[in-house]
Design a protein around this motif. Structure first.
Motif, PDB file in Angstrom:
ATOM      1  N   SER A 384       0.704  -1.315  -0.056  1.00  0.00           N
ATOM      2  CA  SER A 384      -0.143   0.176  -0.029  1.00  0.00           C
ATOM      3  C   SER A 384       0.830   1.348   0.010  1.00  0.00           C
ATOM      4  CB  SER A 384      -0.904   0.302   1.359  1.00  0.00           C
ATOM      5  OG  SER A 384      -1.355  -1.318   1.453  1.00  0.00           O
ATOM      6  N   VAL A 385       0.511   2.085  -0.892  1.00  0.00           N
ATOM      7  CA  VAL A 385       1.304   3.467  -0.717  1.00  0.00           C
ATOM      8  C   VAL A 385       0.066   4.422  -0.238  1.00  0.00           C
ATOM      9  CG1 VAL A 385       2.769   5.242  -2.058  1.00  0.00           C
ATOM     10  CG2 VAL A 385       2.759   2.668  -2.629  1.00  0.00           C
ATOM     11  N   GLY A 386       0.366   5.220   0.692  1.00  0.00           N
ATOM     12  CA  GLY A 386      -0.411   6.139   1.287  1.00  0.00           C
ATOM     13  C   GLY A 386       0.040   7.391   1.750  1.00  0.00           C
ATOM     14  N   ARG A 387      -0.517   8.066   2.540  1.00  0.00           N
ATOM     15  CA  ARG A 387      -0.415   9.271   2.742  1.00  0.00           C
ATOM     16  C   ARG A 387       1.275   9.819   3.311  1.00  0.00           C
ATOM     17  NH1 ARG A 387      -3.218  13.807   4.741  1.00  0.00           N
ATOM     18  NH2 ARG A 387      -5.088  12.689   4.652  1.00  0.00           N
ATOM     19  N   PRO A 388       1.731   8.539   4.174  1.00  0.00           N
ATOM     20  CA  PRO A 388       2.876   8.734   4.698  1.00  0.00           C
ATOM     21  C   PRO A 388       4.153   9.038   3.259  1.00  0.00           C
ATOM     22  CG  PRO A 388       2.035   7.173   5.754  1.00  0.00           C
ATOM     23  CD  PRO A 388       1.082   7.466   4.796  1.00  0.00           C
ATOM     24  N   TYR A 389       3.976   7.941   2.257  1.00  0.00           N
ATOM     25  CA  TYR A 389       4.831   8.170   1.302  1.00  0.00           C
ATOM     26  C   TYR A 389       4.717   9.560   0.553  1.00  0.00           C
ATOM     27  CZ  TYR A 389       6.849   7.498  -3.381  1.00  0.00           C
ATOM     28  OH  TYR A 389       7.529   7.195  -4.350  1.00  0.00           O
TER      29      TYR A 389
ATOM     30  N   ARG B  56      -2.999   0.248   7.178  1.00  0.00           N
ATOM     31  CA  ARG B  56      -4.300   0.336   6.286  1.00  0.00           C
ATOM     32  C   ARG B  56      -5.387  -0.443   6.844  1.00  0.00           C
ATOM     33  NH1 ARG B  56      -3.873   0.115   0.090  1.00  0.00           N
ATOM     34  NH2 ARG B  56      -6.269   0.218  -0.502  1.00  0.00           N
ATOM     35  N   VAL B 105      -0.564  -3.944   5.035  1.00  0.00           N
ATOM     36  CA  VAL B 105      -1.097  -3.086   5.999  1.00  0.00           C
ATOM     37  C   VAL B 105      -0.344  -1.738   6.266  1.00  0.00           C
ATOM     38  CG1 VAL B 105       0.443  -4.074   7.898  1.00  0.00           C
ATOM     39  CG2 VAL B 105      -2.213  -3.405   8.069  1.00  0.00           C
ATOM     40  N   LEU B 106       0.853  -1.572   5.525  1.00  0.00           N
ATOM     41  CA  LEU B 106       1.574  -0.625   5.836  1.00  0.00           C
ATOM     42  C   LEU B 106       1.228   0.474   4.546  1.00  0.00           C
ATOM     43  CD1 LEU B 106       5.062  -2.435   6.609  1.00  0.00           C
ATOM     44  CD2 LEU B 106       3.391  -1.330   8.315  1.00  0.00           C
ATOM     45  N   TYR B 107       0.887   1.839   5.286  1.00  0.00           N
ATOM     46  CA  TYR B 107       0.782   2.861   4.054  1.00  0.00           C
ATOM     47  C   TYR B 107       2.159   3.452   3.786  1.00  0.00           C
ATOM     48  CZ  TYR B 107      -4.054   3.339   3.527  1.00  0.00           C
ATOM     49  OH  TYR B 107      -5.490   3.266   2.903  1.00  0.00           O
TER      50      TYR B 107
END
Lengths: 668, 161
Positions: A384-389, B56, B105-107
């Motif tokens: 998952s690539v999200g806000r922190p990245y 996540r 699970v890690l963003y």
């Protein structure tokens, strides 16, 4: 019968799109005015037929025609009328139909308004737009036909996702698509210029209002999406770095770069190759955005469609558009002139640097958005690539570009005298530093991040003001102030306004991030809680009945040091069996702060989980975007574009380089 | 104990009880009490939510554990609170989540062979961009020496600020 007419109209529109593309391109190549005239009429006909098809689909929704598969899967009889109409673009097929409708609209606008340009040039523009339109119409008819019948008709339609039953659904997609599709004009103008070998000032000049207008729509679309997510999703955020949001933000970043690059190409004839590339990418990324959201490759809030055939089709289409355009660019690149030369430190080079940073930021967001999909497709692993990245990558990249906003407008073309520039900017910088020290202290808590954000924000506004003052001072002082103000062009004021919009946005984003507070509490009737200096008291709970939902509604009295402020009514809505209960947050809007209440679950009889936020200056985020859009609009209506239109009509159609340049007083 | 005193006593205790009930009713209705935070320990809650924002929610479409109200998210938040109370560090909890659900699970994706391009990509793009900037500037500077020889716009030079 009526849907079949719509289907038929769509087929005719495809035929007309093909006619438009071929007659325009052949007519331009052979210099045959009759064929070119056919292309113009085909564009108009195409618009009429797509409009007819769209109208029949809207009628299907309004009359609740459940024998249509698309209507039955996106709407039902209990849905209020405005959402039934908006449900037309609530799903994949209808939103693609809206896409081609808007494309046909832009095409006709170009065909009507570009008469002062060389006829073969306009014909090539129509040819390119016709090809794009034909591709998308074929996509619609072959993979996403909204007019498929359901036999037997459904007894009940499926409900539209409750999140989409909102005024945001009525406004946001059309705005976004106006922007996405609007970039097709910039794209077609660039391709036509490459085809005819005329990448001249007339091309750059005529590209500017179209690109800016598309950018204005996209800006509004992105802002509306953000605002909608803020009040509807119920957890008070305004940007989530969701792939669907990124899909609209990436073209926005590239479009922003394109606007700035066009300024250089028009005024100095330089960076033309770069401008053409940006035009190609702005449109391709818009197509990619459509693909990402509508093909079902994303698992996110907005992705509703799932069909690999569609994905393959759009990928092929995308490959043809990008591949074809880049191939053409490569074959013509050596004929693109360099334009006027400039120094390593000049307005040109600063604008180029701004372009580089925006493009790198866009590329990075694209990378982060696509990376998990690629890994998944290659079966290397699921990540998952999200806000922190995104925040780690995006903020450092954009900060220098934001800083340059203060410098660019004051820098001279061709060569900058650095000591002189520093001298003119010293007050803006001083004001910035003082505010950066003062504002966090006035807000009651020191924060380095806030201080830095305020520095950037005030620096941008103060340097914009300093630039305007400098210009007013330079004009002869005997002239009245009003006349001196009017000596600057609308696009200059548009630029100032848009830049101040960026400053306002930064201020809002920084302050709300630094100083928002929230509490999650258990509340029974009569309980009170203090958040951000406001006292909230749950007065009563009641049942409310909406048009297609039932709601548990709380009444919360808000006061501040004993003074009543307002009453707020957060709700928990139930849209029937198949849907989880939805939180409808209550918001007390205010320029300097929003109060935001979202109901959670009932914990025990008479006690609810309630989350209350105090969000200082959060609205500045959207005011900022609105100012950017207004600034763009002002620039679109700059007089020189109209001057160009009216003054050139009598001149023979072949534009020599620099001919369509009547005014020399405008820079921005 | 006579009967009279018993009745008196019970009457008295009954009235006291009634008074207390009325008082407490009055308290809830007219003055209210300060609502209790959902979390017993606000500092721990803040730490938990900050960490949960980077994880996540696996049953949601694209929401973090901090934002989601799905059952799984609520349970996992409870689990994180427990682990924190037992002295687990943030890294311990992250390791636990990854062991249970994988990197998904890690963003903030971990740096490993498959994510090297993800993390180095922006830097490479930046270098590429700055390289282009440098090359363009060099070309334009030499171009300046002979402004009209390579397609400079006639008339554009006078269009200055």
């Amino acid at each position: 019968m009526i849907p079949e007419l719509g289907h038929f109209a769509l087929i005719l529109a495809l035929a007309l799109a093909l006619t438009q593309a071929s007659s325009a391109l052949l007519g331009a190549a052979r210099g045959n005015p009759t064929w070119i005239a056919v292309a113009h009429s085909s564009a108009l006909g195409q618009l009429l037929f797509i409009f007819a098809a769209f109208a029949t689909l809207v009628y299907g929704f309004v009359s609740n025609d459940l024998s249509l598969l698309y209507v039955a899967s996106n709407s039902n009889a209990s849905l209020p009328l405005q959402y039934r109409i908006a449900a037309t673009w609530g799903g994949h097929e209808g939103s693609m139909l809206l896409w081609v409708l808007i494309l046909a609209g832009w095409t006709v606008a170009v065909s009507r308004l570009s008469r002062h340009l060389a006829t073969d040039f306009v014909a090539r523009v129509l040819g390119v737009m016709g090809m794009v339109s034909a591709g998308l119409l074929a996509f619609l008819l072959l993979t996403s036909n909204p007019f498929l019948r359901l036999v037997p008709a459904a007894a009940h339609g499926r409900s539209l996702n409750p999140l989409l039953q909102d005024i945001g659904m009525v406004l946001h997609p059309p705005m976004l698509y106006m922007g996405y599709v609007g970039f097709s004009v910039a794209f077609a103008l660039a391709i036509a210029a490459l085809l005819s070998g005329r990448l001249d000032a007339a091309w750059a000049r005529w590209s500017r209002p179209w690109t800016t207008l598309a950018w204005v729509f996209l800006t509004l679309g992105v802002a509306l999406g953000s605002l909608w997510a803020y009040y509807e999703l119920g957890w008070g955020g305004w940007w989530f770095w969701d792939p669907v949001e990124n899909a609209s933000f990436i073209p926005w970043l590239v479009g922003t770069a394109l606007i700035h690059s066009l300024a250089v190409s028009e005024n100095r004839g330089a960076l033309k190759g770069w401008t053409v590339l940006l035009a190609i990418f702005a449109f391709s990324l818009s197509l990619l955005g459509t693909f990402l959201v509508r093909s079902g490759v994303l698992t996110s809030v907005h992705a509703f469609a799932t069909d690999p055939a569609r994905g393959t089709f759009v990928l092929v289409l995308l490959g043809l558009v990008v591949g074809g355009a880049l191939l053409l660019y490569a074959s013509r690149a050596n004929r693109i002139g360099l334009g006027a030369g400039f120094d390593p430190i000049s307005r040109e080079s600063l604008l180029l640097l701004n372009n580089v940073m925006l493009a790198v930021a866009a590329g990075s967001v694209l990378l982060g958005t696509l990376y998990p999909l690629v890994l998944d497709a290659l079966k290397v692993g699921k990540i998952s690539v999200g806000r922190p990245y995104f925040e780690t990558v995006f903020v450092p990249l954009m900060t220098p570009a934001m800083f340059l906003i203060g410098v660019g407008p004051m820098a001279h073309w061709k060569k900058v005298n650095l000591p002189d520039l520093a001298l003119r900017l010293r007050w803006a910088f001083a004001v910035g530093v003082v505010s950066a020290l003062f504002v966090p202290m006035a807000m009651g808590a020191w924060s380095t991040a806030v201080s830095f954000g305020i520095l950037l924000s005030v620096w941008i506004s103060a340097s914009s003001v300093a630039d305007l003052l400098g210009r007013l001072r330079n004009v002869h002082t005997a002239v009245s102030l009003l006349a001196r103000l009017r000596a600057n062009s609308r696009s200059y004021y548009g630029m100032l306004l848009a830049h101040i919009g960026v400053a306002v946005f930064i201020a809002g984003a920084t302050l709300v991030t630094g100083y928002e507070s929230d509490k999650e509490v258990r509340m029974g009737i009569g309980d009170t809680v203090e958040v951000g200096g406001y006292d909230f008291r749950l007065e009563r709970m009641s049942e409310a009945l909406g048009p297609n939902y039932t709601a548990t509604r709380g009444e919360i009295n808000v006061s501040r040091s004993g003074q009543a402020v307002t009453r707020m009514y957060p709700e928990k809505r139930n849209y029937g069996e198949q849907q989880r209960p939805m939180t409808e947050a209550a918001i007390d809007w205010g320029v300097t702060r929003d109060l935001y209440i979202a109901f959670g679950d009932q914990i025990e009889p008479g006690v609810w989980a309630v989350r209350i936020y105090h969000k200082p200056f959060v609205e500045f985020i959207w005011y900022g975007w609105l100012l950017m859009a207004l600034g763009g609009l002002l620039a679109v209506f700059d007089r020189r574009y109209r001057v160009a239109v009216t003054s050139v009509q009598t001149v023979p159609p072949e534009p020599a380089p620099g001919r369509v340049v009547p005014s020399a007083l405008v820079v921005a | 104990m006579n009967r009279q005193s018993l009745t008196w006593k019970s009457w008295r205790s009954a009235s006291v009880a009634l008074f207390m009930v009325m008082l407490s009713l009055a308290a809830t209705v007219s003055w209210g009490k300060v609502a209790m935070p959902l979390a017993a320990d606000p500092a721990l809650e803040l730490r938990m939510m900050t960490l949960a924002a980077e994880l996540r929610c696996l049953v949601c479409q694209n929401q973090s554990l901090a934002e989601s109200n799905a059952e799984l998210a609520v349970d996992l938040r409870q689990l994180m609170r427990q682990q924190m109370r037992q002295g687990a560090s943030n890294q311990d909890i992250i390791d636990y989540m990854v062991a249970r659900y994988g990197d998904f699970v890690l963003y903030r994706p971990p740096l490993k062979a498959s994510t090297v391009l993800l993390w180095s990509g922006p830097v490479m793009l930046l270098l590429l961009g700055l390289g282009l900037q440098w090359r363009t500037i060099r070309r334009q500077r030499t171009n300046q020496a002979a402004p009209d020889s390579r397609g400079g716009e006639p008339g554009s030079a006078k269009e200055t600020a």
